[in-house]
Design an enzyme around this catalytic site. Structure first.
Site, PDB file in Angstrom:
ATOM      1  N   ARG A  88       0.821  -1.218   0.000  1.00 44.86           N
ATOM      2  CA  ARG A  88       0.000   0.000   0.000  1.00 44.86           C
ATOM      3  C   ARG A  88       0.852   1.264   0.000  1.00 44.86           C
ATOM      4  O   ARG A  88       0.410   2.309  -0.501  1.00 44.86           O
ATOM      5  CB  ARG A  88      -0.941  -0.016   1.215  1.00 44.86           C
ATOM      6  N   ILE A 148      -7.314   7.444  -0.940  1.00 46.42           N
ATOM      7  CA  ILE A 148      -7.163   5.995  -1.016  1.00 46.42           C
ATOM      8  C   ILE A 148      -7.992   5.416   0.124  1.00 46.42           C
ATOM      9  O   ILE A 148      -7.884   5.858   1.272  1.00 46.42           O
ATOM     10  CB  ILE A 148      -5.675   5.584  -0.920  1.00 46.42           C
ATOM     11  N   SER A 149      -8.866   4.468  -0.197  1.00 44.50           N
ATOM     12  CA  SER A 149      -9.773   3.921   0.818  1.00 44.50           C
ATOM     13  C   SER A 149      -9.011   3.204   1.926  1.00 44.50           C
ATOM     14  O   SER A 149      -7.913   2.685   1.709  1.00 44.50           O
ATOM     15  CB  SER A 149     -10.759   2.943   0.175  1.00 44.50           C
ATOM     16  N   GLN A 150      -9.611   3.171   3.112  1.00 45.50           N
ATOM     17  CA  GLN A 150      -8.989   2.447   4.214  1.00 45.50           C
ATOM     18  C   GLN A 150      -8.952   0.957   3.881  1.00 45.50           C
ATOM     19  O   GLN A 150      -9.847   0.426   3.204  1.00 45.50           O
ATOM     20  CB  GLN A 150      -9.742   2.695   5.515  1.00 45.50           C
TER      21      GLN A 150
END
EC number: 2.1.1.77
Length: 211
Positions: free
Chosen positions: A33, A59-61
Site C-alpha cells: 500500500r 485511497i480507501s482504508q
C-alpha cells in the site's frame, strides 16, 4: 514502516473487525500500500485509514477495500469485474489478484496514469483502463459478473444496473451527504435485490472526465 510485522498487524486488526475471507486478507497483506500514497505519507500506509492522494480524492482504508472485495466475491471467484473509480489504483491492484480480469474507469486522467504505472511496477497485467465518466460504466465491454464503485452516488446509476450480468453483484456506497450506506445489489432472475449494509464515508461520484 513497510515491514512484514506492520502488515501482519493490519491483517490481524481486519480479522478482529470481522473480515474472514482468507484469500482477500492474504492479498491485502502482500499488496504494498505504501506504493499507492505520496512518499510523505508512506509511514502511514498500513494504518487502517483513508489517506489523501490529491485532486480531492482519497485511497480507501484497508478495511473498506477488504470489505467490498469480500462482498463482491461472496458467491465465489469472478472472471470479469468493472471498477468505477481507479483512484490511486490500490483497490484495482487488490482486485487484479482476486479476479480474472478488471476493467477500471477513472474520470481524472492524472490519477489513472499514475495508477497504471504502479500496476506495471507490480506486474499486474490483467487490468484494462478507461478514462471517462464513471456514471456511464463501460457499456462496450458489458456485462460484468461484478461491479465495484469506490465513490458515493446519490442514486444507483441505471447504466451500472444495465451492465450487471445475471447473478452479478454490485457493491456501491449510496447517499448524497457526507455519510452514506454501503449497498449490495444482486441481479436476480426477475429484477434486483438490494441490501443496505454498513454506514460509510466516501468522496462523491462526479460526472465528466477531467485531464
Amino acid at each position: 514502516m513497510t515491514s512484514q510485522r506492520t502488515r501482519d498487524r493490519l491483517i490481524q486488526r481486519l480479522y478482529e473487525e470481522g473480515l474472514s475471507n482468507a484469500h482477500v486478507l492474504e492479498v491485502i497483506r502482500r499488496t504494498p500500500r505504501h506504493l499507492f500514497v505520496d512518499e510523505a505519507l508512506a509511514h502511514r500506509a498500513y494504518e487502517d485509514t483513508a489517506l489523501p492522494i490529491g485532486h480531492n480524492q482519497t485511497i480507501s482504508q484497508p478495511f473498506m477495500v477488504a470489505r467490498m472485495s469480500e462482498l463482491l466475491l461472496a458467491d465465489g471467484p469472478l472472471d470479469k469485474v468493472l471498477e468505477i473509480g481507479t483512484g490511486s489504483g490500490y483497490q484495482t491492484a487488490v482486485l487484479a489478484q482476486l479476479v480474472e480480469r478488471v476493467f477500471s474507469v477513472e474520470r481524472i486522467q492524472a490519477l489513472q496514469d499514475r495508477a497504471k504505472e504502479r500496476l506495471v511496477e507490480l506486474k499486474l497485467r490483467n487490468v484494462v483502463f478507461r478514462w471517462g465518466d464513471g456514471w456511464e460504466g463501460w457499456p462496450a465491454l458489458a456485462p460484468y459478473n461484478g461491479i465495484i464503485v469506490t465513490a458515493a452516488a446519490a442514486d444507483v446509476p441505471q447504466a451500472l444496473l444495465d451492465q450487471l450480468a445475471p447473478g452479478g453483484r454490485l457493491v456501491i456506497p449510496v447517499g448524497a451527504g457526507e455519510v452514506q450506506q454501503l449497498m449490495l445489489i444482486i441481479r436476480e432472475e426477475n429484477g434486483f435485490s438490494r441490501h443496505l449494509l454498513d454506514t460509510v464515508r466516501f468522496v462523491p461520484l462526479l460526472n465528466g472526465p477531467v485531464i
